[in-house]
Design a protein around this motif. Structure first.
Motif, mmCIF file in Angstrom:
data_model
loop_
_atom_site.group_PDB
_atom_site.id
_atom_site.type_symbol
_atom_site.label_atom_id
_atom_site.label_comp_id
_atom_site.label_asym_id
_atom_site.label_seq_id
_atom_site.Cartn_x
_atom_site.Cartn_y
_atom_site.Cartn_z
ATOM 1 N N PHE A 447 0.848 -1.185 0.000
ATOM 2 C CA PHE A 447 0.000 0.000 0.000
ATOM 3 C C PHE A 447 0.887 1.240 0.000
ATOM 4 O O PHE A 447 1.820 1.328 0.809
ATOM 5 C CB PHE A 447 -0.918 0.011 1.218
ATOM 6 N N VAL A 448 0.588 2.170 -0.878
ATOM 7 C CA VAL A 448 1.344 3.420 -0.940
ATOM 8 C C VAL A 448 0.868 4.344 0.175
ATOM 9 O O VAL A 448 -0.319 4.675 0.265
ATOM 10 C CB VAL A 448 1.174 4.105 -2.307
ATOM 11 N N ILE A 449 1.787 4.743 1.027
ATOM 12 C CA ILE A 449 1.481 5.657 2.125
ATOM 13 C C ILE A 449 1.663 7.106 1.685
ATOM 14 O O ILE A 449 0.834 7.962 1.956
ATOM 15 C CB ILE A 449 2.368 5.360 3.354
ATOM 16 N N GLU A 450 2.755 7.367 1.000
ATOM 17 C CA GLU A 450 3.045 8.726 0.536
ATOM 18 C C GLU A 450 3.911 8.680 -0.709
ATOM 19 O O GLU A 450 4.649 7.715 -0.928
ATOM 20 C CB GLU A 450 3.793 9.536 1.601
ATOM 21 N N VAL A 451 3.831 9.751 -1.495
ATOM 22 C CA VAL A 451 4.815 10.010 -2.541
ATOM 23 C C VAL A 451 5.476 11.331 -2.173
ATOM 24 O O VAL A 451 4.809 12.366 -2.108
ATOM 25 C CB VAL A 451 4.183 10.098 -3.943
ATOM 26 N N ASN A 452 6.770 11.298 -1.899
ATOM 27 C CA ASN A 452 7.509 12.478 -1.446
ATOM 28 C C ASN A 452 8.227 13.132 -2.615
ATOM 29 O O ASN A 452 8.949 12.463 -3.364
ATOM 30 C CB ASN A 452 8.537 12.072 -0.382
ATOM 31 N N ASP A 453 8.049 14.439 -2.757
ATOM 32 C CA ASP A 453 8.736 15.164 -3.831
ATOM 33 C C ASP A 453 10.164 15.505 -3.445
ATOM 34 O O ASP A 453 10.946 15.913 -4.297
ATOM 35 C CB ASP A 453 7.993 16.460 -4.157
ATOM 36 N N ASN A 454 10.517 15.364 -2.189
ATOM 37 C CA ASN A 454 11.807 15.840 -1.686
ATOM 38 C C ASN A 454 12.482 14.722 -0.891
ATOM 39 O O ASN A 454 12.817 14.882 0.267
ATOM 40 C CB ASN A 454 11.547 17.076 -0.809
ATOM 41 N N PRO A 455 12.674 13.534 -1.538
ATOM 42 C CA PRO A 455 13.099 12.361 -0.765
ATOM 43 C C PRO A 455 14.535 12.458 -0.269
ATOM 44 O O PRO A 455 15.370 13.132 -0.871
ATOM 45 C CB PRO A 455 12.958 11.220 -1.769
ATOM 46 N N ASN A 456 14.798 11.772 0.827
ATOM 47 C CA ASN A 456 16.174 11.665 1.302
ATOM 48 C C ASN A 456 17.054 11.026 0.237
ATOM 49 O O ASN A 456 16.653 10.069 -0.429
ATOM 50 C CB ASN A 456 16.229 10.807 2.562
ATOM 51 N N LEU A 457 18.258 11.553 0.104
ATOM 52 C CA LEU A 457 19.240 10.968 -0.803
ATOM 53 C C LEU A 457 20.615 11.229 -0.199
ATOM 54 O O LEU A 457 21.164 12.317 -0.318
ATOM 55 C CB LEU A 457 19.135 11.599 -2.203
ATOM 56 N N ASP A 458 21.123 10.204 0.485
ATOM 57 C CA ASP A 458 22.396 10.364 1.185
ATOM 58 C C ASP A 458 23.368 9.258 0.797
ATOM 59 O O ASP A 458 22.981 8.096 0.603
ATOM 60 C CB ASP A 458 22.182 10.339 2.704
ATOM 61 N N HIS A 459 24.640 9.654 0.723
ATOM 62 C CA HIS A 459 25.703 8.693 0.467
ATOM 63 C C HIS A 459 25.844 7.783 1.682
ATOM 64 O O HIS A 459 25.901 8.251 2.823
ATOM 65 C CB HIS A 459 27.010 9.434 0.203
ATOM 66 N N GLY A 460 25.857 6.484 1.435
ATOM 67 C CA GLY A 460 25.950 5.534 2.524
ATOM 68 C C GLY A 460 24.608 5.028 2.991
ATOM 69 O O GLY A 460 24.536 4.161 3.865
ATOM 70 N N CYS A 461 23.538 5.538 2.415
ATOM 71 C CA CYS A 461 22.195 5.041 2.751
ATOM 72 C C CYS A 461 21.461 4.712 1.456
ATOM 73 O O CYS A 461 21.531 3.591 0.956
ATOM 74 C CB CYS A 461 21.417 6.059 3.580
ATOM 75 N N GLU A 462 20.793 5.701 0.868
ATOM 76 C CA GLU A 462 19.981 5.425 -0.321
ATOM 77 C C GLU A 462 20.811 4.954 -1.507
ATOM 78 O O GLU A 462 20.285 4.281 -2.413
ATOM 79 C CB GLU A 462 19.176 6.669 -0.711
ATOM 80 N N ASP A 463 22.106 5.290 -1.545
ATOM 81 C CA ASP A 463 22.923 4.860 -2.693
ATOM 82 C C ASP A 463 23.664 3.549 -2.452
ATOM 83 O O ASP A 463 24.444 3.108 -3.303
ATOM 84 C CB ASP A 463 23.926 5.959 -3.078
ATOM 85 N N THR A 464 23.438 2.907 -1.306
ATOM 86 C CA THR A 464 24.218 1.716 -0.975
ATOM 87 C C THR A 464 23.960 0.565 -1.936
ATOM 88 O O THR A 464 24.878 -0.168 -2.320
ATOM 89 C CB THR A 464 23.923 1.266 0.475
ATOM 90 N N GLY A 465 22.707 0.392 -2.346
ATOM 91 C CA GLY A 465 22.379 -0.717 -3.238
ATOM 92 C C GLY A 465 22.901 -0.534 -4.644
ATOM 93 O O GLY A 465 23.555 -1.421 -5.213
ATOM 94 N N GLU A 466 22.634 0.623 -5.235
ATOM 95 C CA GLU A 466 23.001 0.871 -6.639
ATOM 96 C C GLU A 466 24.323 1.628 -6.791
ATOM 97 O O GLU A 466 24.744 1.925 -7.907
ATOM 98 C CB GLU A 466 21.881 1.656 -7.333
ATOM 99 N N LYS A 467 24.948 1.959 -5.647
ATOM 100 C CA LYS A 467 26.273 2.618 -5.645
ATOM 101 C C LYS A 467 26.222 3.954 -6.398
ATOM 102 O O LYS A 467 25.225 4.654 -6.369
ATOM 103 C CB LYS A 467 27.340 1.688 -6.229
ATOM 104 N N ASP A 468 27.322 4.283 -7.101
ATOM 105 C CA ASP A 468 27.432 5.590 -7.749
ATOM 106 C C ASP A 468 26.455 5.771 -8.909
ATOM 107 O O ASP A 468 26.279 6.895 -9.394
ATOM 108 C CB ASP A 468 28.862 5.810 -8.260
ATOM 109 N N GLU A 469 25.840 4.691 -9.356
ATOM 110 C CA GLU A 469 24.861 4.791 -10.435
ATOM 111 C C GLU A 469 23.735 5.757 -10.052
ATOM 112 O O GLU A 469 23.166 6.435 -10.917
ATOM 113 C CB GLU A 469 24.279 3.405 -10.747
ATOM 114 N N VAL A 470 23.427 5.830 -8.766
ATOM 115 C CA VAL A 470 22.395 6.771 -8.297
ATOM 116 C C VAL A 470 22.788 8.205 -8.639
ATOM 117 O O VAL A 470 21.989 8.979 -9.189
ATOM 118 C CB VAL A 470 22.192 6.621 -6.775
#
Length: 487
Positions: A447-470
């Motif tokens: 279930f979708v709770i929210e769609v955020n226009d200003n999502p967190n994007l931090d090195h070491g968190c959101e980029d950990t899976g896809e690495k520098d490709e993000v």
């Protein structure tokens, strides 16, 4: 970023007074191949800007060469006659008169603004607004002070040739402030084709990106021919100096972030977040209706417009239920009500400030999925864990600093396909920018709770899976739109 200063005569500014390249407007006009392959920012300090003068042609041809320039020919034309700028005077005069108290007396007959900076701090409000209206290096404002109300008699350019020695010293100091930046890499490996502005608030408690993460992005972008520079809310008038804008402050329709997004859009710049995405994402009432209309699964929801809707919400959703203020971020304005008494008390309080509230079925989980979506395609996948002994990922009720839960990162390939697909569908309902879609995963589906226009994007968190490709894809998103527009 390369700054180029055009002067009427070679000796108008001492070469050692500024680190930037100084050439005459005559040389700039005569050598169209200068700065080929670069995108310099040009400051035109010609002594004349009237129609078809050398200064006029310098700005006109700077535009045709893909160089950013101040003043533009539009500004030159606007300031050529009072009737062409009188539409700006009511707002400017209002700001001018608000300066009276800080000035501590009468206004001078003339005052000078250099790059949006006045002679003293007391002029800040007016000087910034003037530069916002007319982006020119040096402006002279003639003022008529009637005692209770001061009016603007004339606005015009103020050439170097008329400046006193003290004024020229102040002008050069303002030039240094205007062209200054924080994230300069003196060993740039690749000449920058573009310069992106990143709007930040260094003092924000829970920013969508840490300054260290934005510096990390700057290193990646540099390899792609892009310089990344920080700006703050004081820099609205400078937005047009850049090629693109990435907003990394928590967005709100009611604060300066929306004005920055609108300004960038008006200048034809790619921007994240764009104004329409901000409008759509910051209101949970709209989001719920939009998701439901497009068959995106959302929790069972009841809109509350008054006390008569409370029993409907209680009967439909049961307890506990979740009550939300439509415009809120980072788990603020979202509360769990365990019974009807709590619901009535909280709703009564919140309805004093908001005509509508959102009540949703409580779906307990140990984590929320956050799927990042960029340009309609998945970007990253993260599980945000609930804060300790709390039902949300951020606990704002704790005394002192907000308490955040941990996180687990996944590659997009390892994340549940149905969660990723649902997130992409939800984000595409909003637009083509960068979104963070929050989902609850249950035995009955996601279930979708929210769609955020200003999502967190931090090195070491959101980029950990896809690495520098993000970060590469983020940079490329801007580049694709610049090149599509022929910039």
């Amino acid at each position: 970023m390369t700054w180029v200063i055009l002067t009427g005569r070679q000796n108008d500014i001492d070469q050692v007074a500024t680190p930037h390249k100084i050439i005459t407007s005559r040389d700039y006009l005569a050598h169209p191949g200068l700065f080929r392959g670069q995108r310099p920012k040009v400051i035109n300090l010609s002594n004349r800007y009237d129609y078809q003068s050398r200064g006029y042609y310098a700005s006109l041809l700077a535009s045709s060469r893909g160089h950013k320039v101040i003043p533009t020919v539009e500004t030159m034309i606007d300031l050529s006659e009072r009737k062409l700028y009188e539409h700006a005077l009511p707002e400017l005069e209002l700001a001018l008169n608000k300066c009276r108290k800080d000035l501590g007396g009468a206004f001078p007959a003339k005052m000078h603004v250099f790059f949006g900076i006045g002679p003293s701090k007391a002029w800040d409000r007016f000087a910034k607004l003037l530069f916002d209206w007319f982006r020119a290096p040096a402006l002279e404002v003639a003022i008529t002070d009637g005692g209770e109300w001061a009016s603007i008699r004339k606005i015009g350019f103020y050439p170097l040739a008329r400046m006193t020695e003290d004024e020229e010293k102040r002008f050069l100091e303002c030039l240094d402030v205007y062209t200054g930046r924080e994230w300069r890499d003196t060993k740039a490996r690749t000449p920058a084709r573009y310069t992106f502005a990143t709007l930040v608030d260094p003092h924000e408690q829970l920013p969508p990106s840490a300054i260290s993460s934005l510096r990390y992005w700057a290193k990646t972008a540099e390899k792609m021919g892009v310089e990344v520079e920080p700006i703050t809310k004081k820099d609205l008038a400078r937005v047009a100096n850049y090629d693109a804008l990435f907003i990394r402050e928590t967005t709100s329709i009611s604060n300066h972030t929306y004005r920055f997004a609108r300004r960038a859009q008006q200048e034809g710049m790619p921007v994240i977040d764009d104004p329409l995405s901000m409008i759509r994402c910051t209101n949970k009432v709209y989001l719920n209706e939009l998701m439901a209309f497009n068959d995106v699964p959302v929790p069972l929801t009841v809109m509350i417009a008054g006390s008569s809707d409370l029993e409907v919400a209680a009967d439909t959703l049961g307890f506990p239920l979740v009550l939300k203020i439509p415009d809120s971020a980072f788990s603020r304005g979202v509360k769990k009500c365990k019974d009807f008494g709590e619901l009535k008390k909280l709703a009564t309080e919140w309805l004093e400030d908001s005509d509508l509230l959102v009540a949703q079925k409580f779906i307990p989980t140990d984590y929320d999925w956050r799927i990042g979506v960029l340009g309609g395609e998945p970007l990253f996948a993260v599980q945000y864990l609930m804060a300790k002994q709390h039902w949300q990922i951020v606990n704002h009720d704790r005394a002192g600093k907000p308490d955040e839960g941990g996180f687990k990162t996944f590659t997009l390939k390892d994340a549940p396909a149905h969660a990723v697909q649902t997130a992409v569908k939800a984000a595409r309902c909003i637009g083509d920018g960068l979104y963070g879609v929050d989902l609850k995963e249950t035995k009955d589906g996601v279930f979708v709770i929210e769609v955020n226009d200003n999502p967190n994007l931090d090195h070491g968190c959101e980029d950990t899976g896809e690495k520098d490709e993000v970060w590469v894809r983020l940079t490329q998103w801007f580049l694709d739109r610049l090149e599509r527009n022929g910039k």
